[in-house]
Every structure is written in C-alpha cells, then in structure tokens.
Design an enzyme around this catalytic site. Structure first.
Site, PDB file in Angstrom:
ATOM      1  CG  LEU A 156       6.233 -12.154  28.450  1.00 23.85           C
ATOM      2  CD1 LEU A 156       7.446 -11.836  29.324  1.00 23.85           C
ATOM      3  CD2 LEU A 156       6.405 -11.518  27.081  1.00 23.85           C
ATOM      4  CB  SER A 157       2.719 -18.586  27.735  1.00 20.98           C
ATOM      5  OG  SER A 157       1.583 -18.205  26.974  1.00 20.98           O
ATOM      6  CG  MET A 158       1.670 -18.390  22.843  1.00 22.17           C
ATOM      7  SD  MET A 158       2.208 -19.974  22.163  1.00 22.17           S
ATOM      8  CE  MET A 158       2.206 -19.621  20.413  1.00 22.17           C
TER       9      MET A 158
END
Length: 321
Positions: A156-158
């Site tokens: 979910l980093s982006m």
C-alpha cells in the site's frame, strides 16, 4: 524284426523332414527391402507348418524330404535330400534375421527416422518447433527489457494511486530517447545497494513517485513537502506526512522518490536519494482491475508549477535616465 524297426525309423524320419504333402499355409509375413532410388519394396511370404498326422509315410522318388525305401526295406538316400531340411532351416533363420533390418530400412526411407528431431531437456522436439520457441522467447524478453514490462503492486505504499493487486505497464522508451526522469513521474526501479531484499534474479523492484531531481533542495516539515523552498501541491497523496526531513540537496546523478502513502512508505526519506541509473521505466497504464483500466494522470507539470511560476517573473526594467 529288423525290417519293422527300419520301417518305424523311416516313418519318423519322414515326419521330421516335413514333406510337402503335409504342409499347411500360415498367415503371410510381409517383408520389405529398400530400393536403390528410394522407398521400399514389400512382398508377402507364405510360411507352412507341418501336420504330421496327415503326412504319408513314404514318398515317391524325386521328392525332397524323407529318404526313399528300397525293396528290402532299407532306406536309400535321394540326391540332395539330406541337405534340404538344413538349407530350408538356414534360409528361414536368415529371413528372420533380415526382417528387423528391412523394417528399419523401410522406416528410414519412408519417415526419415529421427532426422529433424533433437532431444532438449529430455524432450524430443522438432528443429522447427525449437526455432519457433527460441524466437518467441527472444521477442518476449526483448520487449520486456527494451520497450515495456508488466508489474503488479504488492503493498500500500502508493495508495490511493495503486492498491494491492493492481497491475500496470511500465514503458522504457521515454527515458532512453525523449527526456530524463521528471518530478511527478511514477517509476519502477531497483533499490540502491543494501536496500531491499537481494535475489538471485535481481528482481527486487520498487515503485515510487519522483519528487525531486539532482540539484534540488528538498525538505519536509509542518506536513508539507518543500522543493527549492516552494511548497508542493500533491493531490495524489493519501495524507500529509507526519514526519520531518531536514533540508538536503539531491546529489548529481540521483533522484528523490516518495510513496503516495507518505506515512506508510519505505522511500528516500528513510534511505536517501536513488541513483538515476537504477530506474527501469515509467508507469503509464493500469490494466487491472478492469474498473480501473486506463492511463495514469500526468502530474509532472503541476509538481513543477510553483517553481515555474516563481522563476518566470520577468526582472523589473531599469529606470529611464
């Protein structure tokens, strides 16, 4: 008594000699021989088996097989009779020995044997199929290395730009022939040495967004990203960063990358600038899930807009004398 014994012996010899009057034809055997000009010539050969219970005990003179009996009951040898059984047996054995060779030669002339086939990884494939497979692999890997490649999102980093399981296409033409990496681009890249998990195939790839390039001064405070002293408008981030980053200048040949989920991203604010040579491509198209299919928004201009606005102000004219 001697005459009776001789008669019994002659009857046994007559049965063993397989007289022609007692032979019955068996199903034919097909024999093939190669032709000089190619192909094979095949013919049927009928074999015979003896039926002793039908055999006659004596033969007329001139017939091969059992020896003829004279008037006194003694066997009298016929010309060539002794050699006929052995010669027939030898000829049958020779024919049986020749049959495997004939079948091999006929198979070689008709089907070419193993010509045109090779063994690869335990599989027997034709040379044409091997050429087709090799070309297909070369084309597919050529496209992947030099033009574009698919990727999927594992974290979910982006987020919210990319969710877990999303799939995208990253093209590799722009940075080779059009322009260098620009702030606002979403890129895929190999992490710097010592960052991330190393693998044998060197397939550890990150995805982040460029926020600054070489020579830019970057800092984060008060929940805002500043580049060259100007606050950046970032409509794509999930929330404002809750951390601070001391002012620093991006070294030559490097870029500064961050995830859109600023508070849940392992990026340059932790491990520092990224060498530009590690960039693999630019994300341009999302093809999964189907309800999100389409090109990605272009934020490169909006990211640089504050810098362009501040630097595009014309200098004041000198006063007239």
């Amino acid at each position: 008594d001697n005459n009776k014994i001789l008669k019994v012996i002659s009857m046994i010899q007559s049965i063993i000699s397989r007289p022609q009057t007692c032979l019955v034809r068996q199903p034919p055997t097909i024999l093939c021989a190669p032709r000089p000009g190619g192909g094979a010539h095949c013919s049927r050969r009928h074999q015979q088996r003896p039926l002793p219970w039908l055999c006659k005990s004596f033969r007329t003179p001139g017939q091969g097989g059992a020896p003829n009996l004279s008037d006194d009951g003694k066997p009298s040898p016929s010309q060539g009779d002794s050699s006929s059984p052995s010669s027939s047996n030898n000829s049958q054995e020779g024919e049986q020995q020749k049959r495997p060779e004939d079948s091999k030669s006929s198979g070689g002339s008709g089907g070419g044997g193993d010509d045109g086939f090779i063994k690869f990884l335990g599989l027997k494939i034709s040379k044409d199929d091997l050429v087709t497979i090799t070309l297909a692999l070369a084309i597919s890997y050529g496209i992947r290395w030099f033009i574009a490649e698919p990727r999927f999102i594992p974290s979910l980093s982006m987020y919210p730009s990319f969710d877990v399981g999303d799939r995208l296409i990253a093209e590799k033409i722009t940075y080779r022939f059009v322009r260098p990496p620009t702030p606002g681009d979403v890129i895929i890249f190999h992490p710097a040495k010592g960052i991330g998990a190393s693998s044998f195939m060197d397939d550890d790839v990150f995805i982040k967004r460029i926020v600054a390039v070489e020579g830019d001064v970057i800092e984060v405070h008060d929940g805002t990203l500043f580049v060259n002293g100007q606050p950046q408008k970032e409509p794509y981030i999930k929330e404002q960063p809750s951390y601070t980053l001391e002012k620093m200048t991006v070294p030559p040949g490097d870029i500064f990358v961050m995830g859109d989920n600023r508070n849940n991203s392992y990026d340059s604010h932790i491990w520092g600038p990224l060498p530009a040579e590690n960039v693999l491509g630019r994300a341009v198209f999302k093809y999964w899930p189907l309800n999100k299919v389409g090109t990605l928004p272009d934020y490169t201009h909006s990211t640089k807009q504050p810098l362009l606005a501040s630097s595009s102000t014309p200098p004041s004219a000198p006063p007239l004398q």
